[in-house]
Design a protein around this motif. Structure first.
Motif, mmCIF file in Angstrom:
data_model
loop_
_atom_site.group_PDB
_atom_site.id
_atom_site.type_symbol
_atom_site.label_atom_id
_atom_site.label_comp_id
_atom_site.label_asym_id
_atom_site.label_seq_id
_atom_site.Cartn_x
_atom_site.Cartn_y
_atom_site.Cartn_z
ATOM 1 N N ILE A 68 19.436 29.965 35.611
ATOM 2 C CA ILE A 68 18.689 30.732 36.620
ATOM 3 C C ILE A 68 19.251 32.152 36.709
ATOM 4 O O ILE A 68 18.496 33.125 36.768
ATOM 5 N N SER A 69 20.568 32.276 36.699
ATOM 6 C CA SER A 69 21.195 33.605 36.766
ATOM 7 C C SER A 69 20.781 34.467 35.581
ATOM 8 O O SER A 69 20.490 35.659 35.739
ATOM 9 N N LYS A 70 20.748 33.878 34.393
ATOM 10 C CA LYS A 70 20.330 34.628 33.199
ATOM 11 C C LYS A 70 18.863 35.044 33.311
ATOM 12 O O LYS A 70 18.500 36.171 32.952
ATOM 13 N N LYS A 71 18.012 34.138 33.803
ATOM 14 C CA LYS A 71 16.597 34.473 33.998
ATOM 15 C C LYS A 71 16.456 35.635 34.985
ATOM 16 O O LYS A 71 15.658 36.546 34.767
ATOM 17 N N MET A 72 17.230 35.584 36.067
ATOM 18 C CA MET A 72 17.171 36.659 37.063
ATOM 19 C C MET A 72 17.612 37.986 36.451
ATOM 20 O O MET A 72 17.029 39.029 36.737
ATOM 21 N N GLU A 73 18.626 37.934 35.605
ATOM 22 C CA GLU A 73 19.113 39.139 34.946
ATOM 23 C C GLU A 73 18.055 39.706 33.996
ATOM 24 O O GLU A 73 17.781 40.903 33.989
ATOM 25 N N ILE A 74 17.432 38.828 33.206
ATOM 26 C CA ILE A 74 16.389 39.246 32.261
ATOM 27 C C ILE A 74 15.203 39.862 32.997
ATOM 28 O O ILE A 74 14.655 40.881 32.573
ATOM 29 N N LEU A 75 14.816 39.232 34.114
ATOM 30 C CA LEU A 75 13.665 39.705 34.895
ATOM 31 C C LEU A 75 14.016 40.873 35.820
ATOM 32 O O LEU A 75 13.158 41.383 36.531
ATOM 33 N N LYS A 76 15.292 41.272 35.816
ATOM 34 C CA LYS A 76 15.798 42.347 36.681
ATOM 35 C C LYS A 76 15.539 42.040 38.160
ATOM 36 O O LYS A 76 15.128 42.908 38.936
ATOM 37 N N ILE A 77 15.776 40.778 38.534
ATOM 38 C CA ILE A 77 15.612 40.345 39.919
ATOM 39 C C ILE A 77 16.933 40.548 40.645
ATOM 40 O O ILE A 77 17.971 40.068 40.211
ATOM 41 N N LYS A 78 16.866 41.276 41.721
ATOM 42 C CA LYS A 78 18.049 41.533 42.550
ATOM 43 C C LYS A 78 17.926 40.752 43.843
ATOM 44 O O LYS A 78 16.849 40.661 44.425
ATOM 45 N N SER A 79 19.031 40.189 44.272
ATOM 46 C CA SER A 79 19.055 39.541 45.590
ATOM 47 C C SER A 79 19.793 40.476 46.536
ATOM 48 O O SER A 79 20.505 41.377 46.101
ATOM 49 N N ARG A 80 19.589 40.268 47.819
ATOM 50 C CA ARG A 80 20.323 41.073 48.798
ATOM 51 C C ARG A 80 21.022 40.151 49.782
ATOM 52 O O ARG A 80 20.519 39.078 50.113
ATOM 53 N N ARG A 81 22.183 40.563 50.228
ATOM 54 C CA ARG A 81 22.961 39.779 51.173
ATOM 55 C C ARG A 81 22.329 39.886 52.543
ATOM 56 O O ARG A 81 21.932 40.962 52.978
ATOM 57 N N CYS A 82 22.199 38.760 53.237
ATOM 58 C CA CYS A 82 21.626 38.813 54.582
ATOM 59 C C CYS A 82 22.721 39.148 55.599
ATOM 60 O O CYS A 82 23.897 38.902 55.358
ATOM 61 N N ASP A 83 22.300 39.705 56.712
ATOM 62 C CA ASP A 83 23.263 40.026 57.767
ATOM 63 C C ASP A 83 23.472 38.795 58.653
ATOM 64 O O ASP A 83 22.858 37.746 58.448
ATOM 65 N N LEU A 84 24.340 38.923 59.629
ATOM 66 C CA LEU A 84 24.723 37.791 60.469
ATOM 67 C C LEU A 84 23.539 37.209 61.249
ATOM 68 O O LEU A 84 23.366 35.995 61.314
ATOM 69 N N GLN A 85 22.692 38.069 61.804
ATOM 70 C CA GLN A 85 21.533 37.584 62.570
ATOM 71 C C GLN A 85 20.569 36.833 61.654
ATOM 72 O O GLN A 85 20.032 35.793 62.015
ATOM 73 N N GLU A 86 20.353 37.362 60.454
ATOM 74 C CA GLU A 86 19.477 36.690 59.497
ATOM 75 C C GLU A 86 20.062 35.345 59.071
ATOM 76 O O GLU A 86 19.342 34.351 58.971
ATOM 77 N N LEU A 87 21.374 35.307 58.845
ATOM 78 C CA LEU A 87 22.046 34.060 58.465
ATOM 79 C C LEU A 87 21.901 33.010 59.572
ATOM 80 O O LEU A 87 21.579 31.848 59.293
ATOM 81 N N ARG A 88 22.087 33.424 60.798
ATOM 82 C CA ARG A 88 21.943 32.484 61.920
ATOM 83 C C ARG A 88 20.525 31.940 62.011
ATOM 84 O O ARG A 88 20.310 30.769 62.303
ATOM 85 N N THR A 89 19.546 32.798 61.761
ATOM 86 C CA THR A 89 18.152 32.363 61.802
ATOM 87 C C THR A 89 17.876 31.363 60.679
ATOM 88 O O THR A 89 17.224 30.344 60.899
ATOM 89 N N LEU A 90 18.370 31.645 59.480
ATOM 90 C CA LEU A 90 18.192 30.722 58.354
ATOM 91 C C LEU A 90 18.850 29.374 58.637
ATOM 92 O O LEU A 90 18.327 28.327 58.269
ATOM 93 N N LYS A 91 19.991 29.389 59.314
ATOM 94 C CA LYS A 91 20.644 28.134 59.706
ATOM 95 C C LYS A 91 19.784 27.392 60.722
ATOM 96 O O LYS A 91 19.637 26.172 60.646
ATOM 97 N N ALA A 92 19.196 28.126 61.663
ATOM 98 C CA ALA A 92 18.371 27.507 62.711
ATOM 99 C C ALA A 92 17.140 26.813 62.144
ATOM 100 O O ALA A 92 16.688 25.804 62.685
#
Length: 125
Positions: A68-92
């Protein structure tokens, strides 16, 4: 005020301005079915963003993460780190484990490109 999730887990707090609208830069949470799997997402600045951890564990569970990591690299897909509020919402909304201390997000467009690229790699459900 509270914003109701589109799924089955109840309510998720969000910041609202005085006239009841979400402020720019804020987000709301919901669920989207992709490839037959219900994934939680955050709508951030008009873009649906999915937790990469949930995508890997639920959607691509039969494909090695290095692939998956190699596919993301080939497709030039970037992920972004979520902030604390976003992380809490994803946990909820149970998109990431409650013990998680960080999480990366991937856009819906990038997720769709990744799904298309990985179709031949996983057995059909």
């Amino acid at each position: 005020m509270f914003l109701t999730c589109e799924g089955t887990f109840g309510i998720v707090p969000t910041t609202m301005d005085y006239n009841g609208e979400a402020r720019p830069g804020e987000f709301h949470a919901g669920y989207q079915e992709i490839e037959g799997i219900n994934l939680g997402y955050l709508q951030i600045n008009g873009t649906q963003m999915f937790a990469l951890a949930q995508v890997l564990s639920d959607l691509f569970k039969d494909i090695p993460r290095t692939t998956i990591s190699k596919k993301m690299e080939i497709l030039k897909i970037k992920s972004r780190r979520c902030d604390l509020q976003e992380l809490r919402t994803l946990k909820a909304i149970n998109s990431v484990p409650t013990r998680a201390v960080k999480c990366s997000l991937i856009s819906k467009a990038d997720l769709e490109a990744l799904c298309t690229s990985c179709k031949s790699l996983s057995p059909r459900r």
